[in-house]
Design an enzyme around this catalytic site. Structure first.
Site, PDB file in Angstrom:
ATOM      1  N   ALA A  49     -22.886  90.999 -80.105  1.00  0.00           N
ATOM      2  CA  ALA A  49     -23.376  89.752 -79.514  1.00  0.00           C
ATOM      3  C   ALA A  49     -22.379  89.302 -78.460  1.00  0.00           C
ATOM      4  O   ALA A  49     -21.263  89.824 -78.359  1.00  0.00           O
ATOM      5  CB  ALA A  49     -23.553  88.670 -80.574  1.00  0.00           C
ATOM      6  N   GLU A 105     -21.027  85.486 -76.627  1.00  0.00           N
ATOM      7  CA  GLU A 105     -21.010  84.049 -76.912  1.00  0.00           C
ATOM      8  C   GLU A 105     -21.317  83.154 -75.723  1.00  0.00           C
ATOM      9  O   GLU A 105     -20.896  81.993 -75.704  1.00  0.00           O
ATOM     10  CB  GLU A 105     -19.632  83.662 -77.448  1.00  0.00           C
ATOM     11  CG  GLU A 105     -18.471  83.797 -76.454  1.00  0.00           C
ATOM     12  CD  GLU A 105     -17.762  85.137 -76.477  1.00  0.00           C
ATOM     13  OE1 GLU A 105     -16.641  85.225 -75.954  1.00  0.00           O
ATOM     14  OE2 GLU A 105     -18.336  86.093 -77.032  1.00  0.00           O
ATOM     15  N   GLU A 121     -19.980  83.943 -83.110  1.00  0.00           N
ATOM     16  CA  GLU A 121     -20.390  83.538 -81.762  1.00  0.00           C
ATOM     17  C   GLU A 121     -20.440  82.015 -81.629  1.00  0.00           C
ATOM     18  O   GLU A 121     -20.109  81.461 -80.572  1.00  0.00           O
ATOM     19  CB  GLU A 121     -21.751  84.137 -81.409  1.00  0.00           C
ATOM     20  CG  GLU A 121     -21.839  85.647 -81.527  1.00  0.00           C
ATOM     21  CD  GLU A 121     -20.724  86.383 -80.813  1.00  0.00           C
ATOM     22  OE1 GLU A 121     -20.302  85.932 -79.730  1.00  0.00           O
ATOM     23  OE2 GLU A 121     -20.259  87.412 -81.340  1.00  0.00           O
ATOM     24  N   GLU A 124     -10.809  85.607 -79.395  1.00  0.00           N
ATOM     25  CA  GLU A 124     -11.303  86.534 -80.416  1.00  0.00           C
ATOM     26  C   GLU A 124     -10.595  86.390 -81.765  1.00  0.00           C
ATOM     27  O   GLU A 124     -11.236  86.473 -82.814  1.00  0.00           O
ATOM     28  CB  GLU A 124     -11.200  87.977 -79.913  1.00  0.00           C
ATOM     29  CG  GLU A 124     -11.965  88.243 -78.618  1.00  0.00           C
ATOM     30  CD  GLU A 124     -13.460  87.955 -78.724  1.00  0.00           C
ATOM     31  OE1 GLU A 124     -13.970  87.754 -79.842  1.00  0.00           O
ATOM     32  OE2 GLU A 124     -14.129  87.944 -77.673  1.00  0.00           O
TER      33      GLU A 124
END
Length: 906
Positions: A314, A316, A349, A371
């Site tokens: 995914a 964000e 996310e 992260e």
């Protein structure tokens, strides 16, 4: 030529040039400006630093795109308001594979100056050269261009789900430049106005809500979006296609936020109902994140977009999160494993909306601020939000995976300087995600959960809406702590690579106390020789004292020197000491054999994290050559029977290596060893074919059954797997049927419309493929049946199959260029993983030679190639160490020199 004829020619030429410069962006054209070589020393400075100069900065963008996913190209016009800080004829920016038609700068003086655009190198550095100097002040830059949709799931690309085509963006880290010319660097954070011209029957999505939508003729429409908050280019998002749209109740206003937040999901046509679970989880997860951070969600909506073809799990993007469809969409037959992955990715996310989106790192060297924190906070909140799904140990599991890379001679640091543009894509690895999260968790334990929360809130509040650096976070630590000790300690883990290896010993010089001596060096496995083995960290050493009178009690101290002594008051001399209380410390540890045996007696009352730390550290000692195989088996024999399932299954990786080391060359010894290993786990083989009651049991049983079925070749376990109705075992069932049903399985894969099921089938095919089925298994890599994201999933899984390791390597040598072309550029270096299972000097030489000659096909892979070769070195050294011990324990020493290739070290 007469003068009147010359005038006519000049007028026609000038008119044609003017027409060319004014071609609207939605007309078809292949023309682009062409330039000779412009020597400019500044270009080399930019390329070597990876950063644009400070002479010009963007203030806002107006981006207009014509996007039809059914076509092969798109067109656009971008208007950028600039602040020109220094006089210059050149504007440096980013653009890659763009065919620019017109460049005009409108100066503050009211002049319109045409410029010439040139892409300087293949990383996307570009320049616009003007005939006259742009003076300091405001200027408006207008660029009209067109480009092909990217073919590698990057930039603005198109993908399909059956007959339907979709256009999707993926800009992180530096791929916005594939979609529009601009300043593609996180330090530039500006508002964007986005307008999309799209087919009338398609849905258009961007970061913000739609402000206006109006038809253009009978076939198209114009979709104008509200202006975004200031964003870096990598967080911009767009998607166009025949999406199904689903909505749920908005996230209600609360004490932090006076407005509600609309929540929608977009799925490929016909799959809208599979968005339900993700949509239902969004508002509760958002509330948890707001409560922890103390700050409201900052954007005007949340769209969850399922892309049929996405390189990552995914992305964000602010207000418009894009997911791989197999992650976001859950059908009626979804597995526990799927749900667990969805919750993990979704919370991660959403956490990024604060870490990265609200507060953006100034440069890529601080991407850990995104992260590491999103990984840590997502798992922290999920451990209480979804208590049955086993997230409480996930940070520790990830840390142990990161330690594989971090134990090599020169892994990345968490805060690794970016020295060139090529360093940026390689920054996203287990060191940033898993190690970073583990470091945060370790210091949260040391400082206390509530104080650490205050630190996080201070950091976010101080920099909301803007940028931050790692030093800004450390400053928040110092401000809340009111001293610099903790910030200094954290920096030792951010700015140097490697793992502390802590040896503890203690004595009781007087009643009521114990003196503990701790020594730290850098952990180094056999075959690895780092230059800084004497590195020193400020380690938050949390240990648990097992005392017969006081029970168990934990204390923490900061180990700041190579050797340090601590005094702990106890009523009596401790019976045992656990060097990593609750397993949250990012370090490995060692005890003397006697003290290790004393600790083993208390394994039944250790927390799961402590048991897992015990299992990891005894394994680390074996790999470092400091623990014998006999001592290792003594510990594992106890931990394998433990109720703490993580600790029980961790030794399976070592056992797989040992069994593969023996392979089929010494069947008698292998059978004896296999029987010993099987005996360790018999009490866990009570699996009855139904779905396990908890996520932890599900993870454990799948790992254990996989080991018994494919490493121990246990027929009874194989029959239980085949008869099971547990959907989480689909991968193993496919693998078992692969030898006799390879073609049927390929048809099953092709006929499935469930992308998650397709991934399970692919992994099962890779696991069960053999020399007998290699033609079918490898042939699928050529097939158009695989999407680009599936190619890498399948190829990586094939690389773990010991039987296919050599055939896959030969296939790769013949097909590297073709494989590389099907993968996103930023993931091409993962092709190197196909070599991780090799364990001979001959293979090492072959791997080094082949990849060094073909670096252009695997991208920015110098560091990853070095790491791959070191993994082979580790394997060779460990095999040399264990070979004689295995034979001395289980067989005849006469077979020592006939040990075949070992399997991949995880």
């Amino acid at each position: 030529m007469t003068s009147w004829l010359l005038r006519i020619v000049l007028i026609v030429f000038a008119g044609g040039l003017l027409y060319y410069l004014q071609i609207p962006p939605d007309k078809e054209a292949d023309a682009s400006f062409s330039f000779g070589s412009h020597g400019d020393d500044l270009s080399q400075d930019i390329l070597s630093s990876g950063q644009l100069p400070q002479t010009v900065e963007p203030l806002e963008y107006h981006l207009k795109l014509k996007v039809d996913p059914r076509q092969k190209r798109f067109s656009g016009s971008v208007t950028i308001l600039l602040n020109v800080k220094e006089s210059s004829r050149i504007v440096w920016l980013h653009g890659r594979n763009l065919r620019v038609r017109k460049v005009v700068a409108h100066t503050a003086a009211g002049d319109a100056v045409a410029g010439s655009y040139r892409e300087v190198d293949d990383t996307g550095l570009a320049q616009i050269r003007f005939p006259d100097v742009l003076n300091p002040g405001r200027a408006t830059l207008i660029i009209d261009y067109e480009a092909d949709f990217n073919q590698g799931l990057a930039g603005l690309y198109r993908t399909n789900d059956g007959p339907d085509y979709y256009a999707v963006t993926q800009f992180e880290a530096t791929d916005a430049r594939l979609a529009f010319p601009g300043f593609d660097d996180p330090r530039f954070k500006t508002p964007f106005s986005i307008t999309l011209r799209v087919p009338k029957d398609m849905i258009a999505i961007a970061n913000t809500a739609i402000a206006q939508e109006r038809p253009i003729g009978d076939m198209e429409k114009l979709v104008i979006f509200q202006v975004t908050q200031p964003l870096p280019t990598y967080l911009l998002a767009m998607a166009v296609g025949p999406f199904d749209v689903r909505s749920v109740a908005s996230a209600a206003s609360n004490r932090l936020r006076s407005t509600s937040v609309p929540i929608q999901g977009m799925a490929p046509r016909g799959r809208g109902d599979e968005l339900n679970l993700a949509l239902q989880k969004t508002a509760p997860y958002l509330a948890d994140l707001e409560n922890y951070t103390g700050l409201p969600y900052a954007f005007d909506k949340i769209d969850l977009i399922a892309a049929p073809g996405f390189a990552a799990s995914a992305m964000e993007n602010a207000g418009a999160i894009i997911y791989r469809d197999s992650v976001l969409l859950l059908g009626p037959n979804s597995t526990l494993e799927q749900r667990r992955r969805l919750y993990d990715v979704h919370m991660h996310e959403l956490a990024h909306q604060w870490f990265g989106n609200l507060v953006t790192p100034y440069g890529w060297d601080d991407i850990w601020l995104n992260e590491s924190f999103a990984t840590w906070l997502a798992l922290k909140l999920l451990s209480t939000k979804e208590p049955a799904l086993g997230f409480d140990r996930e940070i520790q599991r990830g840390a142990l995976q990161a330690m594989v890379t971090d134990s090599l001679s020169s892994p990345r640091r968490i805060r690794e300087p970016i020295k060139s543009a090529s360093d940026i894509d390689t920054a996203f690895d287990a060191i940033i995600y898993e190690k970073g999260a583990a470091i945060i968790s370790m210091f949260e334990q040391y400082l206390g959960a509530e104080k650490f929360r205050l630190i996080v809130q201070r950091y976010l509040a101080d920099h909301q809406g803007g940028h931050a650096t790692g030093d800004d976070f450390l400053s928040a630590v110092t401000t809340v702590q009111k001293e610099e000790t903790a910030a200094t300690a954290i920096a030792t883990f951010l700015d140097q690579s490697g793992i502390p290896y802590v040896t503890l010993d203690w004595r009781c010089p007087e009643a009521g106390g114990v003196t503990i001596t701790a020594t730290q060096i850098r952990y180094t496995p056999l075959g690895i020789d780092p230059n800084d083995r004497g590195a020193v960290w400020h380690v938050p050493l949390c240990f648990k004292v097992f005392d017969e009178e006081d029970g168990a009690a934990s204390q923490c101290a900061l180990l700041r020197r190579p050797t340090q002594t601590f005094y702990v008051r106890t009523k009596s001399c401790p019976a045992a000491l656990m060097p990593n209380a609750d397993g949250r410390g990012y370090y490995r540890w060692a005890l003397t054999p006697d003290k290790r045996r004393n600790l083993l007696k208390y394994s039944a009352i250790m927390t799961p994290g402590e048991s897992l730390s015990f299992a990891d550290s005894i394994s680390a000692g074996l790999h470092a050559g400091e623990v014998s195989l006999a001592d290792y088996l003594e510990v594992v024999a106890v931990l394998a029977k433990s109720k703490d399932l993580d600790a029980a299954i961790l030794p399976l990786t070592d056992f797989r290596f040992i069994l593969d080391t023996l392979a089929e060359e010494d069947l008698a010894t292998r059978d004896k060893l296999a029987a010993t290993i099987a005996g360790f786990y018999q009490n866990h083989l009570d699996y009855n074919g139904g779905e396990p009651r908890t996520s932890e049991q599900s993870i454990f049983h799948k790992q254990l059954l996989k080991f018994f079925a494919f490493d121990l070749e246990d027929d009874l376990v194989r029959s239980k797997i085949a008869a099971s109705r547990d959907p989480d075992l689909k991968e193993l069932q496919v693998a078992l049927s692969m030898p006799d049903n390879a073609q049927a399985i390929v048809r099953q894969f092709s006929q499935s419309s469930d992308r998650a099921e397709q991934e399970r089938i692919l992994r099962g095919m890779a696991l069960g493929a053999s020399l007998k089925t290699q033609e079918t298994a490898l042939g699928l890599l050529h097939s158009d049946q695989l999407r680009s994201d599936q190619v890498l999933i399948y190829f990586t899984a094939l690389g773990r199959n010991r039987q296919l390791r050599d055939p896959l390597w030969l296939w790769l040598k013949d097909n590297l260029e073709t494989l590389s072309a099907r993968l996103p550029e930023w993931r091409r270096n993962e092709i190197l993983d196909a070599a991780l299972g090799f364990c001979t000097l001959e293979k090492r030489t072959d791997v080094a030679s082949f990849f060094k000659q073909n670096l252009s096909y695997i991208g920015n892979a110098d560091r990853r190639l070095d790491n791959t070769l070191e993994m082979i070195d580790r394997c060779i050294a460990l095999r040399a160490s264990l070979g004689p011990q295995i034979q001395a324990t289980f067989g005849s020493a006469s077979r020592i020199n006939e040990i075949p290739e070992a399997s991949q070290l995880q």
